[in-house]
Design an enzyme around this catalytic site. Structure first.
Site, PDB file in Angstrom:
ATOM      1  N   PHE A 181       0.863  -1.182   0.000  1.00 34.95           N
ATOM      2  CA  PHE A 181       0.000   0.000   0.000  1.00 34.95           C
ATOM      3  C   PHE A 181       0.907   1.242   0.000  1.00 34.95           C
ATOM      4  O   PHE A 181       1.986   1.220   0.582  1.00 34.95           O
ATOM      5  CB  PHE A 181      -0.874  -0.045   1.259  1.00 34.95           C
ATOM      6  CG  PHE A 181      -1.941   1.008   1.327  1.00 34.95           C
ATOM      7  CD1 PHE A 181      -3.121   0.867   0.615  1.00 34.95           C
ATOM      8  CD2 PHE A 181      -1.771   2.134   2.129  1.00 34.95           C
ATOM      9  CE1 PHE A 181      -4.119   1.839   0.691  1.00 34.95           C
ATOM     10  CE2 PHE A 181      -2.756   3.108   2.209  1.00 34.95           C
ATOM     11  CZ  PHE A 181      -3.933   2.965   1.475  1.00 34.95           C
ATOM     12  N   SER A 183       1.401   3.941   1.555  1.00 28.48           N
ATOM     13  CA  SER A 183       1.972   4.508   2.776  1.00 28.48           C
ATOM     14  C   SER A 183       2.869   3.543   3.550  1.00 28.48           C
ATOM     15  O   SER A 183       3.458   3.927   4.560  1.00 28.48           O
ATOM     16  CB  SER A 183       0.847   4.983   3.698  1.00 28.48           C
ATOM     17  OG  SER A 183       0.029   3.891   4.086  1.00 28.48           O
ATOM     18  N   LYS A 184       3.001   2.300   3.078  1.00 26.13           N
ATOM     19  CA  LYS A 184       3.846   1.321   3.776  1.00 26.13           C
ATOM     20  C   LYS A 184       5.329   1.661   3.563  1.00 26.13           C
ATOM     21  O   LYS A 184       5.685   2.439   2.672  1.00 26.13           O
ATOM     22  CB  LYS A 184       3.561  -0.085   3.261  1.00 26.13           C
ATOM     23  CG  LYS A 184       2.120  -0.553   3.434  1.00 26.13           C
ATOM     24  CD  LYS A 184       1.668  -0.577   4.877  1.00 26.13           C
ATOM     25  CE  LYS A 184       0.252  -1.142   4.991  1.00 26.13           C
ATOM     26  NZ  LYS A 184      -0.286  -0.990   6.350  1.00 26.13           N
ATOM     27  N   PRO A 185       6.217   1.054   4.364  1.00 23.47           N
ATOM     28  CA  PRO A 185       7.649   1.343   4.197  1.00 23.47           C
ATOM     29  C   PRO A 185       8.128   1.192   2.747  1.00 23.47           C
ATOM     30  O   PRO A 185       8.873   2.037   2.247  1.00 23.47           O
ATOM     31  CB  PRO A 185       8.319   0.337   5.135  1.00 23.47           C
ATOM     32  CG  PRO A 185       7.314   0.174   6.239  1.00 23.47           C
ATOM     33  CD  PRO A 185       5.967   0.219   5.562  1.00 23.47           C
ATOM     34  N   LEU A 186       7.725   0.110   2.066  1.00 28.98           N
ATOM     35  CA  LEU A 186       7.936  -0.007   0.624  1.00 28.98           C
ATOM     36  C   LEU A 186       6.554  -0.011  -0.012  1.00 28.98           C
ATOM     37  O   LEU A 186       5.797  -0.966   0.151  1.00 28.98           O
ATOM     38  CB  LEU A 186       8.692  -1.287   0.262  1.00 28.98           C
ATOM     39  CG  LEU A 186       8.925  -1.505  -1.240  1.00 28.98           C
ATOM     40  CD1 LEU A 186       9.830  -0.419  -1.823  1.00 28.98           C
ATOM     41  CD2 LEU A 186       9.513  -2.886  -1.519  1.00 28.98           C
TER      42      LEU A 186
END
Length: 363
Positions: A181, A183-186
């Site tokens: 998604f 906004s996730k870290p990757l």
């Protein structure tokens, strides 16, 4: 002020991202194009497992993992009540029963000390969540799981890039799942996810499940679903992956700096021994959380709450009849947690402004 600054990241990587997207537009293989297989090889190498299976999103990753392990109606799957709805939702979607275990007050992850008491003859799997960017205690959880011959699925939607005793999130259990998604870290530029495993048979099954249970064209040994990762999303992830280790390093540095500056005014994140965190969220515990959030908003600092209502108190799980007080640690955390702006491009001046605002709001 941005809570998560994807625009700056894009400006840093614009040539690589644009080139990767245009390559897909040029070849036109929008579904299961060559970038998907390329990304899977890169992800498997990064995580340190034999197989990575790109899927539509993190929720689908959990569903496919559960299906691959044969979870079905009447089974029980142990998980945490302090997580996003998708974790419990996918268990219930298969007709299985989510069995909740309260969380460790230090890390907010499933408390292994309370795990064994939740296992019954109907238990089919254990699905811990690696919340806020650090992994659950897989050494303890896996040891209990092995005693009862149970598979373990890591819901690593928030922990991709984190490590536990040198091993990466995704490589710590029978199957690891993550989300890409935005906004996730990757993150990609839409929905995306992946499953990870060292088990050849499970990998084969998960690859079939994501394409309607198909092992070859128009031949379907099992019921599956449409769980494919789009080629364009794979292309975006391929463009981002080379710089991801540097972003993880930046996240760790920013998270540690926040903790050093705020430890005297609020409860800051606790890193368990042997863990690193990617700080998918930088989360404090405070008294009068909603009042504090309102003051920070007035001061121009965006905040978020992950998660204000534990799963056992959600209307969708009312049939489980788990009242207030069933999981007191999770319930207390849900009333007190608040997340601050966190991303790898957060400069010290902006971070100092956040810290000053937090101290003013808590004064």
């Amino acid at each position: 002020m941005q809570f998560i600054d994807l625009k700056t990241q894009y400006q840093h990587l614009k040539p690589e991202i644009d080139a990767r997207i245009h390559a897909v537009l040029d070849h036109g293989q929008y579904i299961m194009g060559p970038e998907v297989a390329e990304l899977e090889r890169e992800l498997a190498a990064y995580v340190g497992v034999k197989h990575a299976i790109g899927v539509a999103d993190g929720t689908t990753a959990l569903l496919i993992a559960l299906m691959a392990l044969g979870v079905t109606a009447g089974d029980e799957v142990i998980t945490t009540p302090f997580t996003f709805i998708a974790t419990g939702e996918m268990i219930a979607l298969l007709g299985a029963r989510p069995v909740f275990v309260d969380v460790d007050p230090a890390t907010y992850n499933l408390d292994p000390a309370k795990l064994e008491a939740a296992i019954t003859p109907k238990t089919r799997a254990i699905m811990p969540v690696s919340l806020y960017g650090q992994c659950a205690d897989f050494a303890a959880i896996n040891a209990i799981a092995a005693k009862y011959n149970l598979p373990v699925i890591e819901d690593g939607a928030q922990s991709f890039g984190a490590t536990q005793r040198g091993k990466k999130s995704g490589a710590l259990s029978t199957i690891g799942c993550t989300s890409f998604f935005p906004s996730k870290p990757l993150g990609c530029y839409g929905d995306g996810g992946a499953c990870f495993t060292d088990d050849d048979a499970l990998a084969k099954k998960m690859r079939e499940l994501r394409v309607h249970g198909q092992d070859r064209r128009y031949h379907h040994p099992v019921i599956g679903l449409n769980g494919r990762l789009d080629t364009i999303q794979a292309a975006v992830l391929l463009a981002k992956l080379p710089s991801f280790p540097a972003e993880v390093e930046a996240r760790e540095k920013i998270g540690a700096r926040y903790s050093a500056l705020l430890a005297d005014v609020a409860r800051v994140p606790t890193l368990a021994e042997g863990n690193t965190s990617v700080y998918a969220q930088y989360t404090l515990e405070v008294e009068h959380r909603d009042v504090v959030a309102g003051k920070l908003k007035e001061l121009g600092v965006p905040t978020a709450v992950h998660y204000p209502i534990p799963l056992h108190r959600q209307p969708a799980f009312a049939h489980l009849e788990l009242g207030e007080g069933s999981f007191p640690v999770a319930e207390a955390a849900a009333r007190r947690v608040i997340s601050l702006p966190m991303h790898p491009f957060l400069d010290e001046a902006t971070q100092d402004a956040v810290v000053a605002a937090v101290k003013q709001a808590l004064a």
